[in-house]
Design an enzyme around this catalytic site. Structure first.
Site, PDB file in Angstrom:
ATOM      1  N   HIS A 178       0.198 -11.598   2.032  1.00 22.03           N
ATOM      2  CA  HIS A 178      -0.822 -10.834   1.304  1.00 22.03           C
ATOM      3  C   HIS A 178      -1.495 -11.653   0.195  1.00 22.03           C
ATOM      4  O   HIS A 178      -2.709 -11.635   0.037  1.00 22.03           O
ATOM      5  CB  HIS A 178      -0.183  -9.579   0.711  1.00 22.03           C
ATOM      6  CG  HIS A 178      -1.152  -8.486   0.431  1.00 22.03           C
ATOM      7  ND1 HIS A 178      -0.805  -7.157   0.416  1.00 22.03           N
ATOM      8  CD2 HIS A 178      -2.480  -8.513   0.161  1.00 22.03           C
ATOM      9  CE1 HIS A 178      -1.864  -6.421   0.142  1.00 22.03           C
ATOM     10  NE2 HIS A 178      -2.901  -7.224  -0.021  1.00 22.03           N
ATOM     11  N   TYR A 230       0.823  -1.212   0.000  1.00 29.10           N
ATOM     12  CA  TYR A 230       0.000   0.000   0.000  1.00 29.10           C
ATOM     13  C   TYR A 230       0.855   1.258   0.000  1.00 29.10           C
ATOM     14  O   TYR A 230       0.356   2.355  -0.288  1.00 29.10           O
ATOM     15  CB  TYR A 230      -0.921   0.046   1.225  1.00 29.10           C
ATOM     16  CG  TYR A 230      -1.977  -1.028   1.298  1.00 29.10           C
ATOM     17  CD1 TYR A 230      -2.179  -1.940   0.270  1.00 29.10           C
ATOM     18  CD2 TYR A 230      -2.779  -1.141   2.437  1.00 29.10           C
ATOM     19  CE1 TYR A 230      -3.141  -2.922   0.362  1.00 29.10           C
ATOM     20  CE2 TYR A 230      -3.749  -2.119   2.542  1.00 29.10           C
ATOM     21  CZ  TYR A 230      -3.923  -3.010   1.509  1.00 29.10           C
ATOM     22  OH  TYR A 230      -4.879  -3.987   1.620  1.00 29.10           O
TER      23      TYR A 230
END
Length: 269
Positions: free
Chosen positions: A97, A39
């Site tokens: 992730h 991110y």
């Protein structure tokens, strides 16, 4: 269950925008924050948390390890970097992730899940888990770690994508479900069924979509850049939907997947 039922997601939020969102959320009573290495906002999240006045021990902080960091030494090094950016000595939850796109060619699951377990043993994270793992991949993760070691599988779930094969499997294994993209980038907010149910409860569509997920025992991590929406979303926890309303929302499932990155996403169940 140790993963909080309600948290703040920070996907796509950067710079001052994510600082403001995290600050507002913490002021409003949020106590779980979700970020990820990819991110590119961990430093800003850390800045917002450290400046919030909320004790670090009162916040459940999650980050996620990106696929480029799966070799053992790289994974541990990347988590040290994440902790530095987040201004904390330990995260509460570290997730893989996405599973390795090609397990046979790239880093094998045994290596990166083993490294994640090492990170927990070294105190870099209190808990570990997975994200975007299919049934087969979760089975393999259980073989490597044991189901008890997997705090959650964080997956896309909303009324238009209900993951009806994966969710029961996770629940049978005692692995908690964290739902991301609970509002499907706002698509479900326009749905007439959800809007109709919202009218009955004197609520808005976002609250109904979140209440639907919460009522099934999922954790949710919606994001918002607007303080009023952050406050409104929290009220979803106070809504109780009837069996008929839950059934009507269940019928909206259309397998509409939004998070499906080419070259990374697995063969979904």
């Amino acid at each position: 269950m140790t993963v909080p039922a309600f948290g703040l997601g920070t996907f796509r939020l950067k710079g001052q925008t994510v600082i403001d969102s995290v600050r507002d959320a913490l002021e409003l009573g949020y106590r779980a924050i979700d970020t990820a290495q990819i991110y590119d906002n961990e430093a800003e999240v850390g800045q917002a948390i450290s400046g919030s006045g909320v004790p670090r021990e009162d916040i459940y902080l999650t980050t996620k390890v990106w696929i480029t960091e799966f070799k053992r030494d790289a994974l541990l090094s990347s988590l040290h970097q994440s902790l530095q950016k987040l201004r904390t000595e330990q995260v509460d939850l570290a997730l893989i992730h996405w599973p390795s796109p090609n397990d046979k060619v790239d880093v094998p699951m045994e290596e990166y899940l083993g490294a994640l377990a090492d990170a927990k043993a070294q105190g870099l994270t209190r808990e570990i888990g997975i994200s975007n793992f299919t049934i087969a991949q979760t089975r393999k993760a259980i073989e490597i770690l044991g189901a008890d070691a997997i705090a959650t599988n964080q997956v896309e779930i909303h009324p238009y994508l209900q993951n009806r094969l994966l969710v029961p499997f996770l629940q049978e294994q005692g692995i908690h479900v964290t739902a991301y993209m609970s509002l499907a980038y706002g698509e479900v907010l326009k749905d007439p069924v959800i809007q109709s149910i919202a009218g009955v409860h004197q609520a808005n569509a976002a609250q109904i979509a979140l209440a639907w997920a919460l009522q099934q025992g999922y954790s949710v991590i919606p994001s918002s850049t607007k303080r009023e929406n952050l406050a409104s979303n929290l009220k979803a926890a106070d809504i109780r939907l009837s069996e008929d309303e839950m059934s009507r929302i269940a019928q909206l499932d259309r397998g509409h997947r939004l998070a499906n990155p080419e070259g990374i996403a697995p063969a979904w169940d």
